[in-house]
Design a protein around this motif. Structure first.
Motif, mmCIF file in Angstrom:
data_model
loop_
_atom_site.group_PDB
_atom_site.id
_atom_site.type_symbol
_atom_site.label_atom_id
_atom_site.label_comp_id
_atom_site.label_asym_id
_atom_site.label_seq_id
_atom_site.Cartn_x
_atom_site.Cartn_y
_atom_site.Cartn_z
ATOM 1 N N ILE A 1 0.835 -1.204 0.000
ATOM 2 C CA ILE A 1 0.000 0.000 0.000
ATOM 3 C C ILE A 1 0.870 1.255 0.000
ATOM 4 C CG2 ILE A 1 -1.651 1.330 1.383
ATOM 5 C CD1 ILE A 1 -2.726 -1.544 2.265
ATOM 6 N N SER A 2 1.926 1.270 0.823
ATOM 7 C CA SER A 2 2.704 2.508 0.915
ATOM 8 C C SER A 2 3.587 2.719 -0.312
ATOM 9 C CB SER A 2 3.541 2.536 2.193
ATOM 10 O OG SER A 2 4.626 1.676 2.065
ATOM 11 N N LEU A 3 3.977 1.625 -0.986
ATOM 12 C CA LEU A 3 4.775 1.781 -2.206
ATOM 13 C C LEU A 3 3.894 2.070 -3.414
ATOM 14 C CD1 LEU A 3 7.288 -1.205 -1.900
ATOM 15 C CD2 LEU A 3 7.876 1.191 -1.844
ATOM 16 N N GLU A 4 2.600 1.827 -3.262
ATOM 17 C CA GLU A 4 1.625 1.982 -4.357
ATOM 18 C C GLU A 4 1.946 1.054 -5.523
ATOM 19 O OE1 GLU A 4 1.490 6.130 -5.337
ATOM 20 O OE2 GLU A 4 1.373 6.687 -3.231
ATOM 21 N N ARG A 5 2.561 -0.056 -5.232
ATOM 22 C CA ARG A 5 2.841 -1.088 -6.229
ATOM 23 C C ARG A 5 3.185 -2.353 -5.465
ATOM 24 N NH1 ARG A 5 8.152 -2.225 -5.951
ATOM 25 N NH2 ARG A 5 9.594 -0.588 -5.354
ATOM 26 N N PRO A 6 3.055 -3.533 -6.097
ATOM 27 C CA PRO A 6 3.432 -4.743 -5.356
ATOM 28 C C PRO A 6 4.918 -4.733 -5.036
ATOM 29 C CG PRO A 6 2.846 -5.248 -7.633
ATOM 30 C CD PRO A 6 2.513 -3.818 -7.422
ATOM 31 N N PRO A 7 5.311 -5.098 -3.835
ATOM 32 C CA PRO A 7 6.741 -5.100 -3.485
ATOM 33 C C PRO A 7 7.441 -6.308 -4.096
ATOM 34 C CG PRO A 7 5.434 -5.756 -1.585
ATOM 35 C CD PRO A 7 4.471 -5.484 -2.699
ATOM 36 N N LEU A 8 7.732 -6.249 -5.388
ATOM 37 C CA LEU A 8 8.277 -7.411 -6.084
ATOM 38 C C LEU A 8 9.439 -7.046 -6.969
ATOM 39 C CD1 LEU A 8 4.916 -8.899 -7.305
ATOM 40 C CD2 LEU A 8 6.476 -10.022 -5.760
ATOM 41 N N ARG A 9 9.907 -5.800 -6.877
ATOM 42 C CA ARG A 9 10.843 -5.373 -7.892
ATOM 43 C C ARG A 9 12.299 -5.587 -7.494
ATOM 44 N NH1 ARG A 9 12.194 0.624 -9.310
ATOM 45 N NH2 ARG A 9 14.057 0.185 -10.483
ATOM 46 N N THR A 10 12.677 -5.118 -6.324
ATOM 47 C CA THR A 10 14.085 -5.225 -5.955
ATOM 48 C C THR A 10 14.375 -6.606 -5.385
ATOM 49 O OG1 THR A 10 13.733 -4.434 -3.725
ATOM 50 C CG2 THR A 10 14.134 -2.765 -5.395
ATOM 51 N N MET A 11 15.657 -6.953 -5.307
ATOM 52 C CA MET A 11 16.032 -8.242 -4.733
ATOM 53 C C MET A 11 15.547 -8.323 -3.288
ATOM 54 S SD MET A 11 17.365 -10.173 -6.892
ATOM 55 C CE MET A 11 18.501 -11.421 -6.346
ATOM 56 N N GLY A 12 15.645 -7.208 -2.558
ATOM 57 C CA GLY A 12 15.191 -7.186 -1.169
ATOM 58 C C GLY A 12 13.718 -7.537 -1.063
ATOM 59 N N GLU A 13 12.958 -7.039 -2.004
ATOM 60 C CA GLU A 13 11.522 -7.311 -1.975
ATOM 61 C C GLU A 13 11.211 -8.763 -2.317
ATOM 62 O OE1 GLU A 13 10.591 -2.697 -3.113
ATOM 63 O OE2 GLU A 13 10.065 -4.252 -4.554
#
Lengths: 395, 259
Positions: B52-64
């Motif tokens: 919600i806070s990123l306004e996108r699924p947290p799937l982009r960076t390696m950390g995510e």
């Protein structure tokens, strides 16, 4: 490997490894004799002829399996294992070497035109095709997952490879309100299309501007959230601004026209030091503006990242169709067997670009490949749902 | 919600998973499910908050993606537990989750809010989530393979069965991830398969697990070789996931380099 049993029936995987090695040797000889494979000669109707030959070969292999032992053996899992192993090995080499159109490591840098690679994959396709045919001819309900997996892979792999030469990939540069029907192919030759594209409007939405600190000593930009002790407050923000020079120095004012840039008036405070000034990311019309804080740090505004770019177009075809719509990244438009992709724009003009670059793709074999992909998806689902764990018995 | 508050969710989730693993050894089923699912819920609440806070699924960076890995380990663990009742599986999945939680706590990557247009697609979430879930299952299969190689006693068919099933389900999701990727690539880039380095290694990984499945279906009695195939396949998987970022042959070429 137990040599004394080699080539005695029934064949196991060992024979398969020898055959695979033989194929690689033949492939190398072919490579030396006639050079790399030219995939472009496989265009219609050569590819459909090859497909028919391949399918008939599989049919003949099936019919003759009782007479020719190698055909019988190829429909056995022992034959599949070495073929997968060889394909795997060659694909690993492909993954470890830079793949380029020319140059690089001889043969290996052009793996897709390397005869041994193609022969091994063809052999694997023959095995997948013939086992599929065998299971279809001896159909039982519990063979459905097997048929889905192997038929799907066979269709996707064979049709993607044979159809590749028929795929057209063109680039079209369209300017606002100037209908365009010409596009360039890979070699840079102009191709006349049977439809025209009129670009009505090109828009870019950008992510909000960011303020970052640049460290001149270490020559790097600090991460978001790193402030090096400075507190930064935005006093004024103008999304569409023009740079104005006057006797008081420079300032930014609202300006709603092409070339406008984003500017912020900021105040930075650290201990007893205070800095006030404008920062801007710049555009094709105005340079970027940073605010130096001390000898080491300045505030910068990186170029705003595009969030979405889209072209409002209408397409008129020779056979009288009129279609209007918006093309954007991940949302291509379909017309007469073509797909129109948003590809790029005039990067120098940035969000004020009046030029949109499209990629036009026609792939007549796509339905067959998709059919294969969906069969594979269904097959994979079956693998999970109906995997029959062998009865649990402690040994 | 951002990475600053990660630790306040990671610790309670980890404690819940530890308790779940502990009760698995004690054989108390109700507590096992209760604590493990509670931990999963706490962890998922953080992922949702990030989303919600990123306004996108947290799937982009390696950390995510590591975040999802830590989430799916206990999910895969509890599924295996409910099916086969292994006492140790939850201890293992908790340890794996902990490793990835620690990496995210001590070596976080740049976490930026922007998502380039190519990634804004309904295919994005299923493509990555399915892949990460399969990585979790195939990770469990790799541990089983190590167990087979290290253990002196004879391997029971029950253990081989578990290994096979982990690979089957993992490979199913691997196939989904790969084919979803192909369908998405057609929409985004105009072609479903371009032998981009990431795609090449995805094919390598997929074929390596196909080799295992065929090897086992051929009724091979040689468990050692089977275990080695799984380990080799898992190395290929690591190559595909992050190894190619360090591979000279893929540097600057892959259209998959987002971070």
């Amino acid at each position: 490997m137990e040599n004394k049993h080699m080539w005695n029936k029934p064949w196991k995987s060992a024979e398969g490894f020898i055959i695979g090695g033989g194929l690689i040797a033949v492939g190398i000889l072919l490579q030396l004799a006639i050079g790399p494979i030219k995939w472009s000669i496989f265009s219609w109707p050569i590819n459909i002829i090859i497909l028919l030959v391949l399918l008939s070969t599989i049919g003949i292999m099936y019919c003759l399996r009782a007479k020719v032992y190698v055909f019988e053996w190829m429909m056995h899992i022992q034959a599949a294992i070495p073929s997968i192993a060889y394909a795997l090995g060659l694909t690993i080499i492909m993954g470890l070497t830079v793949q380029t159109e020319r140059g690089g490591i001889p043969w290996l840098s052009q793996m897709l035109t390397f005869w041994p690679f193609v022969l091994i994959y063809t052999w694997m396709a023959l095995i997948a095709g013939s086992v599929t045919l065998k299971r279809i001819m001896h159909f039982r309900v519990r063979e459905i997952p097997f048929i889905l997996n192997h038929l799907g892979l066979f269709m996707a792999m064979v049709c993607a490879t044979l159809g590749n030469a028929d795929m057209q990939k063109l680039q079209m540069t369209a300017k606002t309100d100037k209908p365009e029907w010409r596009a360039l192919d890979k070699k840079g030759d102009t191709v006349d299309l049977d439809f025209t594209i009129a670009l009505h409007n090109f828009t870019i939405d950008e992510y909000p501007p960011q303020l970052l600190l640049a460290d001149h000593m270490e020559e790097r930009v600090l991460e978001e959230g790193e402030h090096a002790g400075w507190k930064i407050k935005v006093k004024k923000k103008i999304d569409d601004a023009a740079l104005i020079h006057d006797e008081d120095g420079i300032r930014y004012e609202q300006w709603n026209s092409s070339g406008a840039t984003t500017a912020m008036l900021i105040m930075a405070v650290k201990d007893d030091k205070t800095r006030v000034g404008w920062v801007s990311c710049g555009s094709y019309a105005f340079p970027a503006k940073t605010l130096p804080l001390d000898e080491r740090y300045s505030v910068i505004m990186p170029e705003r990242a595009p969030k979405r770019y889209a072209s409002e177009i209408s397409v008129h075809t020779e056979d009288g169709k009129n279609v209007s719509g918006v093309v954007e990244v991940n949302k291509p438009m379909k017309i007469n067997g073509w797909k129109i992709y948003q590809y790029s724009y005039d990067k120098k003009m940035g969000r004020w670009s009046t030029t949109s670059i499209f990629e036009l793709v026609k792939d007549p074999w796509l339905p067959a490949v998709y059919c294969g992909i969906f069969l594979m998806l269904a097959g994979a689902l079956c693998l999970m749902l109906f995997m029959a764990p062998k009865p649990i018995k402690e040994d | 919600m951002g990475w600053n508050s990660f630790i306040w969710f990671a610790i309670p989730a980890f404690i819940c998973w530890c308790l779940g693993a502990f009760f698995a050894w004690k054989g108390k089923k109700a507590q096992v499910y209760g604590f493990t699912l509670l931990g999963i819920a706490v962890f998922f609440y953080f992922i949702l908050g990030m989303w919600i806070s990123l306004e996108r699924p947290p799937l982009r960076t390696m950390g995510e993606t590591r975040l999802w890995y830590s989430f799916f380990m206990p999910v895969a663990g509890i599924i295996v537990y409910s099916r086969w009742r292994y006492k140790w599986i939850l201890s293992f999945s908790t340890m794996m989750a902990l490793v990835f939680i620690c990496v995210n706590l001590f070596k976080p990557e740049i976490h930026s809010k922007t998502l380039m247009p190519a990634l804004q697609s309904p295919w994005f979430a299923p493509h990555v989530i399915v892949y990460i879930f399969s990585y979790a299952l195939l990770g469990a299969a790799a541990v089983m393979a190590l167990f087979i190689l290290i253990r002196k006693e004879k391997i029971t068919s029950k253990e081989m069965n578990l290994t096979d099933n982990l690979v089957y389900v993992g490979t199913t999701f691997l196939t989904f991830g790969m084919l979803f990727g192909a369908l998405w690539a057609k929409e985004a880039w105009g072609h479903y398969w371009a032998w981009d380095p990431k795609e090449t290694w995805a094919a390598v990984t997929w074929m390596a697990y196909m080799l295992y499945i065929h090897y086992r279906k051929a009724d091979s009695k040689d468990m050692q070789t089977a275990a080695w195939i799984i380990l080799a396949a898992f190395i290929c998987l690591q190559m595909c996931w992050w190894g190619i970022n360090y591979l000279p042959s893929a540097k600057g070429i892959s259209i998959h380099s987002y971070n």
